[in-house]
Enzyme design. Structure first.
Site, short mmCIF file in Angstrom:
data_model
loop_
_atom_site.label_atom_id
_atom_site.label_comp_id
_atom_site.label_asym_id
_atom_site.label_seq_id
_atom_site.Cartn_x
_atom_site.Cartn_y
_atom_site.Cartn_z
CD GLU A 122 -15.57 -6.59 9.00
OE1 GLU A 122 -16.55 -6.02 9.50
OE2 GLU A 122 -15.28 -6.53 7.79
NE ARG A 180 -3.67 -2.31 2.47
CZ ARG A 180 -4.75 -2.52 3.20
NH1 ARG A 180 -5.33 -1.52 3.84
NH2 ARG A 180 -5.26 -3.72 3.32
N1 DCP Z 1 -12.15 -9.37 -0.13
C1 DCP Z 1 -12.47 -9.75 -1.44
N2 DCP Z 1 -13.03 -8.87 -2.30
C2 DCP Z 1 -13.30 -7.61 -1.90
C3 DCP Z 1 -13.03 -7.23 -0.58
C4 DCP Z 1 -12.43 -8.13 0.29
O1 DCP Z 1 -12.23 -10.90 -1.81
N3 DCP Z 1 -13.83 -6.75 -2.75
C5 DCP Z 1 -11.50 -10.35 0.77
C6 DCP Z 1 -10.01 -10.16 0.77
C7 DCP Z 1 -9.71 -9.47 2.06
C8 DCP Z 1 -10.81 -9.96 2.96
O2 DCP Z 1 -11.92 -10.17 2.12
O3 DCP Z 1 -8.42 -9.80 2.57
C9 DCP Z 1 -11.16 -8.97 4.05
O4 DCP Z 1 -11.56 -7.75 3.46
P1 DCP Z 1 -11.29 -6.35 4.14
O5 DCP Z 1 -12.17 -5.35 3.50
O6 DCP Z 1 -11.35 -6.48 5.62
O7 DCP Z 1 -9.80 -5.97 3.69
P2 DCP Z 1 -8.43 -6.53 4.15
O8 DCP Z 1 -8.54 -7.41 5.35
O9 DCP Z 1 -7.72 -7.14 2.99
O10 DCP Z 1 -7.62 -5.22 4.51
P3 DCP Z 1 -7.79 -4.29 5.80
O11 DCP Z 1 -6.49 -4.40 6.52
O12 DCP Z 1 -7.97 -2.92 5.23
O13 DCP Z 1 -8.96 -4.75 6.58
CA CA Z 2 -13.23 -6.78 6.94
#
Ligand code: DCP
Ligand code: CA
Ligand code: CA
Length: 627
Positions: free
Chosen positions: A121, A60
């Site tokens: 979550e 990021r």
């Molecule tokens: N995910 C997915 N497609 C999306 C959003 C999320 O497949 N459009 C999957 C991948 C992520 C997981 O769900 O790792 C959890 O989504 P989060 O929105 O919580 O994002 P991250 O955990 O990846 O990042 P953060 O640290 O911002 O929570």
């Molecule tokens: Ca999430």
């Protein structure tokens, strides 16, 4: 439309925890060489390197975002590691991530009521644990030295002044704080302990929000990421909400939020404070008006649900651009794959967690060609879920055809499908210690007394009778409660079957959902075609969606007619007649005692009254190995 729930009188301590760049962390655990490296998880796709779905915090920093394709990510961060999501049945297989999420839930649920809110979550209600800590070992007691908690972000405290950790420690240990904030301080310590435990046991970091309600906890959990937690003292709620864009609030991201902006000029939650409750009720109705008024003040009575398992199971696939599906056979082929996965997951939920799903829903996105590619919403459709891969596949295809008919009418025109998904929902726990098989096959809200029905006198049941009518269009919620209600109300208990038994006069029974469906029945895959089974003296009917009108009625024959298959005029209803003498005793032995007794109750009287008849068997339903 959102509705305000009553506020609890007592202060609560609620936490929201969200794993950091979750899929990336799972992949980093599988391959530790990726730790600390710019990494992203990519959805299986051969177009421009696939779509990114999770991005590490190292990546990021280079500007890599989830919306990018793999090729774009490589442009902004040439050293990025792109990991492909595991693939099964030509689609992403998320099991490894789901299971990793479950590991975390198992740890978090040790401290209080725990609600699994998504794959990564969780909400926790830590009120009791915080009260206990406050009584027994409050943070202000001299032995308080928990380091991770002193790294918390406290909304009231400026983060850049002096020794930050000392300030936080002083806040957590304030002897003059009000009771609510003292509880929150305990909550902060508890969450910090849990986060450390999660890291030690799973190697995953997560971030958290700690507040007096779910809404505030969720709003701040992502404020300081990764691996940090944020506390919302009651005194900081108003300032925090004042500048928050309304669209950021849960339930305000869509039309309601847009209306607030466009019609009332409300840009931030603070702007809402300028409206009285009555005024908001005038615009949006009593319930939503009150909810808005309370939300603006940071009030939310929403409870943490006690649920460690997902609310539903869904399998989907998108078909962008040229990959869009344009004929029935390609839709069927994909639906079959999706249903196969769904079936595996609900079977596993059944055997591992003793949970049964009641509703199958099909969602699709479609575009009509030759009408300037105008997008019209493909209606979601649902129906009662029948266990067995073949049945789910068959029902899903019917749901698709029904949706397509509504979407496009009877004209044979060109259409293309850009996404398909199937969902199993309305999941309930099979109750333990029940003395009736009914409990195994029906939702907790079902009402057995309505089970014996003459379909002609129960107009509300007719939607299940017709070929197409049983399908329920789904709007905002994935599944319409009405569909479930109808299904439950149509069920019949084994006891009721026995009551009817021997009465001679034919009676009409409504559909029996999952007759004979003790665990063994539910967990076996059954072919979709209609079947006839003999059940000694008990004739129950399962009305499959394919049955034509009127065929849902199974006639009850008296003892004289035992083992006589019901002859429907249409011949299309599922009638299961079970010969109790053929129940495999080994299988009965595996059932809960109450159920065993119930089955023994059927077997004994029927043995006295009826000579054994050959040629029909229940055993295949009870023993998957025999099929
Ligand atoms: N995910 C997915 N497609 C999306 C959003 C999320 O497949 N459009 C999957 C991948 C992520 C997981 O769900 O790792 C959890 O989504 P989060 O929105 O919580 O994002 P991250 O955990 O990846 O990042 P953060 O640290 O911002 O929570
Ligand atoms: Ca999430
Ligand atoms: Ca996350």
């Amino acid at each position: 439309m959102p509705v305000a729930r009553p506020e609890p009188q007592e202060p609560r301590v609620i936490a929201h925890l969200d794993l950091d760049c979750f899929y990336v962390q799972v992949e980093q655990r599988r391959n530790p060489a990726l730790r600390g490296q710019p990494t992203a998880v990519v959805q299986y796709n051969d177009w421009k390197g696939g779509g990114l779905i999770a991005v590490s915090y190292e990546a990021r920093k280079f500007g890599v975002k989830r919306s990018m394709r793999g090729d774009e990510a490589k442009n902004v961060c040439p050293g990025i590691n792109l990991v492909q999501v595991p693939v099964s049945r030509d689609k992403a297989d998320l099991n490894v991530y789901r299971n990793a999420g479950s590991e975390v839930v198992a740890i978090l649920s040790t401290k209080g009521k725990c609600e699994r809110a998504s794959i990564d979550e969780v909400y926790l209600d830590l009120t009791d644990a915080a009260k206990e800590m406050l009584l027994e070992s409050p943070p202000e007691s001299s032995e308080f030295t928990f380091e991770e908690a002193t790294k918390s972000n406290i909304l009231d405290l400026p983060s850049d002044v002096g020794d930050r950790e000392e300030n936080v420690k002083a806040w957590l240990c304030r002897a003059d704080a009000n009771y609510q904030d003292k509880l929150l301080a305990c909550g902060a310590v508890l969450v910090a302990q849990l986060r450390v435990k999660v890291l030690e046991e799973t190697q995953f970091t997560c971030s958290a929000g700690i507040a007096h309600n779910k809404m505030l906890a969720k709003l701040v959990s992502g404020m300081h990421k990764p691996a940090q937690q944020t506390v919302v003292p009651s005194s900081s709620v108003q300032d925090f909400l004042a500048s928050l864009p309304v669209k950021k609030m849960k339930q305000l991201g869509g039309k309601l939020g847009s209306s607030l902006q466009d019609d009332l000029g409300v840009k931030t939650v603070g702007d809402l404070l300028g409206f009285t409750e009555e005024k908001l009720q005038e615009y949006y109705g009593v319930n939503t008006g009150t909810w808005l008024w309370k939300t603006a003040r940071g009030f939310s009575g929403e409870e943490v649900e006690d649920r460690l398992l997902p609310k539903s199971h869904g399998c989907g696939k998108t078909f962008p651009g040229p990959k869009a599906l344009k004929n029935h056979s390609s839709v069927k082929s994909w639906l079959d794959k999706l249903c196969e996965e769904l079936s595996e997951r609900i079977q596993s939920d059944l055997s591992c967690n003793k949970r049964v799903a009641q509703t199958l829903t099909l969602h699709a996105r479609a575009s009509k060609e030759n009408e300037c590619n105008s997008m019209k919403k493909f209606p979601s459709k649902s129906c009662p879920l029948r266990y067995g891969t073949g049945k789910i596949q068959e029902d899903a295809m019917k749901l698709f055809e029904s949706g397509l008919h509504d979407f496009w009418g009877s004209r044979s025109a060109r259409w293309s499908i850009t996404s398909l998904s199937v969902t199993a929902s309305k999941i309930f726990d099979i109750p333990s210690g029940t003395n009736s098989i009914l409990k195994y096959i029906k939702g907790p809200s079902s009402n057995a007394s309505t089970a014996i029905l003459d379909s002609s006198s129960t107009p509300e049941l007719t939607p299940f009778v017709g070929n197409n009518l049983y399908m329920t269009p789904v709007h905002e919620e994935q599944c319409e409660p009405s569909s479930i209600k109808e299904e439950c109300d149509n069920s019949i208990s084994a006891t009721q079957c026995r009551l009817i038994e021997g009465k001679g006069a034919p009676k009409k029974l409504s559909k029996v959902q999952g007759t004979g469906s003790i665990l063994k029945f539910l967990s076996q895959s059954q072919p979709a075609q209609h079947e006839k089974r003999n059940f000694d003296g008990l004739i129950c009917s399962h009305q499959g969606p394919e049955s034509s009108s009127g065929a849902s009625v199974a006639e009850q024959h008296g003892r004289d007619n035992i083992n006589t298959a019901v002859d429907h005029s249409s011949g299309s209803g599922d009638t299961w007649m079970l010969n109790v003498e053929d129940i495999d005793p080994d299988v009965v032995g595996e059932l809960p005692l109450e159920i065993q007794r119930e089955i023994q109750g059927w077997i004994r009287p029927s043995k006295q009254a009826t000579p054994k008849k050959r040629g029909s068997t229940i055993s295949s339903y009870f023993s998957p190995a025999r099929r």
